[in-house]
Design a protein around this motif. Structure first.
Motif, PDB file in Angstrom:
ATOM      1  N   LYS A 461       5.201  -9.629  50.877  1.00  0.00           N
ATOM      2  CA  LYS A 461       6.525  -9.225  50.406  1.00  0.00           C
ATOM      3  C   LYS A 461       7.407 -10.461  50.332  1.00  0.00           C
ATOM      4  O   LYS A 461       7.040 -11.537  50.815  1.00  0.00           O
ATOM      5  CB  LYS A 461       7.143  -8.170  51.322  1.00  0.00           C
ATOM      6  CG  LYS A 461       7.256  -8.560  52.779  1.00  0.00           C
ATOM      7  CD  LYS A 461       7.773  -7.365  53.592  1.00  0.00           C
ATOM      8  CE  LYS A 461       7.792  -7.694  55.093  1.00  0.00           C
ATOM      9  NZ  LYS A 461       8.258  -6.525  55.894  1.00  0.00           N
ATOM     10  N   TYR A 463      11.706 -12.094  49.906  1.00  0.00           N
ATOM     11  CA  TYR A 463      13.143 -11.913  50.054  1.00  0.00           C
ATOM     12  C   TYR A 463      13.833 -12.975  49.189  1.00  0.00           C
ATOM     13  O   TYR A 463      13.360 -14.103  49.087  1.00  0.00           O
ATOM     14  CB  TYR A 463      13.579 -12.073  51.508  1.00  0.00           C
ATOM     15  CG  TYR A 463      12.873 -11.164  52.472  1.00  0.00           C
ATOM     16  CD1 TYR A 463      13.448  -9.959  52.875  1.00  0.00           C
ATOM     17  CD2 TYR A 463      11.634 -11.507  52.990  1.00  0.00           C
ATOM     18  CE1 TYR A 463      12.787  -9.120  53.771  1.00  0.00           C
ATOM     19  CE2 TYR A 463      10.973 -10.682  53.883  1.00  0.00           C
ATOM     20  CZ  TYR A 463      11.554  -9.490  54.267  1.00  0.00           C
ATOM     21  OH  TYR A 463      10.895  -8.662  55.137  1.00  0.00           O
ATOM     22  N   TRP A 471      19.979 -11.469  52.518  1.00  0.00           N
ATOM     23  CA  TRP A 471      18.675 -11.406  51.844  1.00  0.00           C
ATOM     24  C   TRP A 471      18.422 -10.050  51.224  1.00  0.00           C
ATOM     25  O   TRP A 471      18.768  -9.021  51.797  1.00  0.00           O
ATOM     26  CB  TRP A 471      17.562 -11.726  52.837  1.00  0.00           C
ATOM     27  CG  TRP A 471      17.606 -13.133  53.355  1.00  0.00           C
ATOM     28  CD1 TRP A 471      18.261 -13.576  54.468  1.00  0.00           C
ATOM     29  CD2 TRP A 471      17.002 -14.276  52.759  1.00  0.00           C
ATOM     30  NE1 TRP A 471      18.099 -14.928  54.614  1.00  0.00           N
ATOM     31  CE2 TRP A 471      17.321 -15.389  53.578  1.00  0.00           C
ATOM     32  CE3 TRP A 471      16.219 -14.477  51.623  1.00  0.00           C
ATOM     33  CZ2 TRP A 471      16.892 -16.673  53.305  1.00  0.00           C
ATOM     34  CZ3 TRP A 471      15.773 -15.760  51.348  1.00  0.00           C
ATOM     35  CH2 TRP A 471      16.106 -16.847  52.175  1.00  0.00           C
ATOM     36  N   GLU A 473      15.327  -7.685  49.894  1.00  0.00           N
ATOM     37  CA  GLU A 473      13.881  -7.583  50.057  1.00  0.00           C
ATOM     38  C   GLU A 473      13.177  -7.159  48.769  1.00  0.00           C
ATOM     39  O   GLU A 473      13.640  -6.247  48.063  1.00  0.00           O
ATOM     40  CB  GLU A 473      13.532  -6.588  51.168  1.00  0.00           C
ATOM     41  CG  GLU A 473      12.023  -6.443  51.394  1.00  0.00           C
ATOM     42  CD  GLU A 473      11.677  -5.485  52.521  1.00  0.00           C
ATOM     43  OE1 GLU A 473      10.488  -5.125  52.660  1.00  0.00           O
ATOM     44  OE2 GLU A 473      12.603  -5.088  53.271  1.00  0.00           O
TER      45      GLU A 473
END
Length: 539
Positions: A461, A463, A471, A473
């Motif tokens: 993943k 950010y 941030w 995501e």
């Protein structure tokens, strides 16, 4: 071997004695290795009664780790004592190597005899059963005035203080051995496996993988910094291994060992202050002359041209260098092989590249020595030449350069030098694009080479942020996983998530969750799994 071709042969007792005498005349001691209880397919195929199933099986036709291992029955130990009697009669060495590595416990879990022995001996599990195996063989060899050497797996199974540990899975085994009072020899595969590539894989003979160039061998320090002065006395030295599954003849063997053998020798037999690699390479030229007179097929990979990427203002520049003394470098930027009298330019200053480019370069000198041809295909994108911060990196696999992840070069299965790796830990990297910019997609590659204990992450993943504080995501579900074209074992994770296009971003963080340890059905069960990441691409 790797190609299915027949690979066989043996030494008679007379031939083995001749080898021992030949080595002794040159002040060399041959230490034999009798692999137990795993890596024993040859013995089991000839003597099926020493296995758990007791069934006739064929000899191994490929190399690898197999589930059929020696059983803990009494017949096995009587067999081993007979073998060791013969070995001790032929080889006068103080030490006998008993292997002990990569021993799956599948057969033991399903074996009534082994399970009964675990219960009778009050052992916790199959791991401790291997410790029983080791101690029993060690005791027998001690009765014959010998000591054992074994790979680092035997340490965790339980050994006496007289056992010497060969630390091949990194430095952990040697460090643990020294701390508990066992002698150790450092053989970390990432540095001292001479069957690994020693130059750019595209210019090298086929190898098993890995990357152990001359510089890496020479600069390796076998004494871990965390050891005390007293503990460090247990580090007895360093050893290189040349496993020959991919080596088909004597000349190929010479290519693998020379001149890395010279680097190993100087490093092992010099004091710890001898670390000047450039000085070593300049003196190595005299050794190469000796190799020439001896008709040794040595590698010249250490002369290879290196291409270092840097960023000057907004320009991507490539600097070329070679350790070949008095050797000019010639290069092309159109993918053609450089020929000084024809299409090549002589390198004199950093080369600026603005688009996707295939650089080829080589060096040669008046002594008719030349480097392999360097091929570097750059894929320029918004991440190229940008700096980053990363965590949990295995010091054996750092990518080698400041811009390993953003140098525009895509690593493949062969180019272990380009990959950044973790061991049993998550991979986490934050990239600074220097200015806020549009991002259409984020891309990163991972290596899938389970045979080398390198596994894909559980998930990836990302950010994004415009200020390095707040941030947004990009979840794992937004990443598409696909194989990289013409690049076996490399898998690309790419996200074109809508969130990326909502505004401009400057910072990108990518998080890859490691599987932790190798799974139960893998030969490395219970040991840390590698996660290898390479090129980040942002556009």
């Amino acid at each position: 071997m790797f190609d299915g071709k027949e690979y066989s042969g043996f030494y008679t007792q007379e031939q083995a004695r001749e080898l021992v005498a030949y080595a002794a005349a040159r002040h060399i001691t041959i230490i034999p290795e009798i692999e137990i209880p795993g890596h024993a397919m040859a013995a089991i195929s000839a003597y099926p009664e020493i296995s758990c199933k007791g069934e006739k099986i064929g000899a191994a036709c490929t190399w690898g780790v197999f589930e059929d291992v020696m059983c803990s029955k009494e017949e096995t130990f009587r067999f081993l004592e007979g073998v060791l009697d013969e070995i001790c009669d032929i080889f006068p060495s103080e030490y006998i190597h008993i292997g002990g590595d990569e021993c799956p416990s599948v057969r033991w879990r399903d074996c009534d005899i082994c399970q009964a022995n675990i219960k009778r001996l009050g052992l916790k599990d199959e791991t401790q059963l291997q410790g029983y195996f080791t101690r029993r063989v060690e005791t027998y060899l001690q009765s014959k005035g010998r000591k054992i050497i074994g790979w680092d797996e035997i340490l965790e199974k339980g050994v006496e203080k007289t056992a010497t540990i060969l630390s091949w899975q990194g430095e952990m085994g040697g460090t643990a051995a020294a701390k508990q009072g066992n002698d150790a020899i450092m053989v970390p595969s990432a540095y001292l496996y001479f069957n690994f590539y020693q130059g750019v894989a595209e210019t090298e003979p086929l190898a098993i993988g890995g990357y152990s160039p001359l510089r890496k061998v020479y600069l390796y320090d076998p004494v871990p910094k965390e050891l005390t002065k007293e503990q460090a006395k247990h580090i007895k030295g360093m050893q290189a291994c040349t496993w020959t599954e991919y080596i088909t003849n004597e000349k190929s063997l010479e290519y693998s060992d020379f001149p890395r053998m010279s680097a190993l020798s100087e490093r092992a037999w010099s004091n710890e202050n001898v670390r000047d690699y450039d000085d070593f390479v300049s003196r190595l030229n005299h050794m190469l002359d000796c190799y020439d007179r001896m008709n040794i097929n040595y590698s010249t990979s250490h002369f290879a041209v290196t291409a270092d990427l840097s960023k000057k203002k907004d320009k991507i520049q490539i600097s070329l260098s070679s350790p070949l003394k008095d050797g000019p470098i010639y290069y092309t930027l159109d993918g053609s092989v450089p020929k000084p009298s024809n299409n090549a330019s002589k390198y004199s200053k950093p080369i600026t590249i603005k688009q996707n480019t295939t650089l080829k370069a080589f060096a040669f000198n008046s002594e008719r020595r030349c480097s392999p041809v360097l091929t570097a295909t750059y894929k320029i994108n918004k991440a190229t030449g940008k700096t980053y911060i990363q965590s949990n990196i295995n010091p054996q696999y750092t990518g080698g350069t400041k811009y390993a992840l953003t140098d525009g070069l895509v690593g493949d299965k062969k180019s272990y030098d380009r990959w950044v790796g973790t061991l049993g830990k998550d991979y986490d990297v934050t990239l600074d694009l220097e200015n806020t910019t549009d991002i259409n997609y984020i891309s990163i590659n991972f290596l899938d080479e389970e045979g080398s204990w390198i596994f894909l992450p559980k998930n990836v993943k990302a950010y994004v942020s415009d200020n390095n504080k707040d941030w947004t995501e990009i979840p794992a579900s937004e990443f598409v996983k696909s194989p990289v074209e013409n690049n076996p074992k490399v898998v690309n994770y790419k996200s074109s998530c809508k969130k990326l296009k909502e505004k401009k971003w400057r910072f990108v963080r990518i998080f890859a969750e490691s599987i932790g340890n190798c799974p139960d059905n893998h030969p490395g069960r219970g040991y840390g799994a590698h996660t290898f990441a390479d090129e980040i691409e942002i556009n």
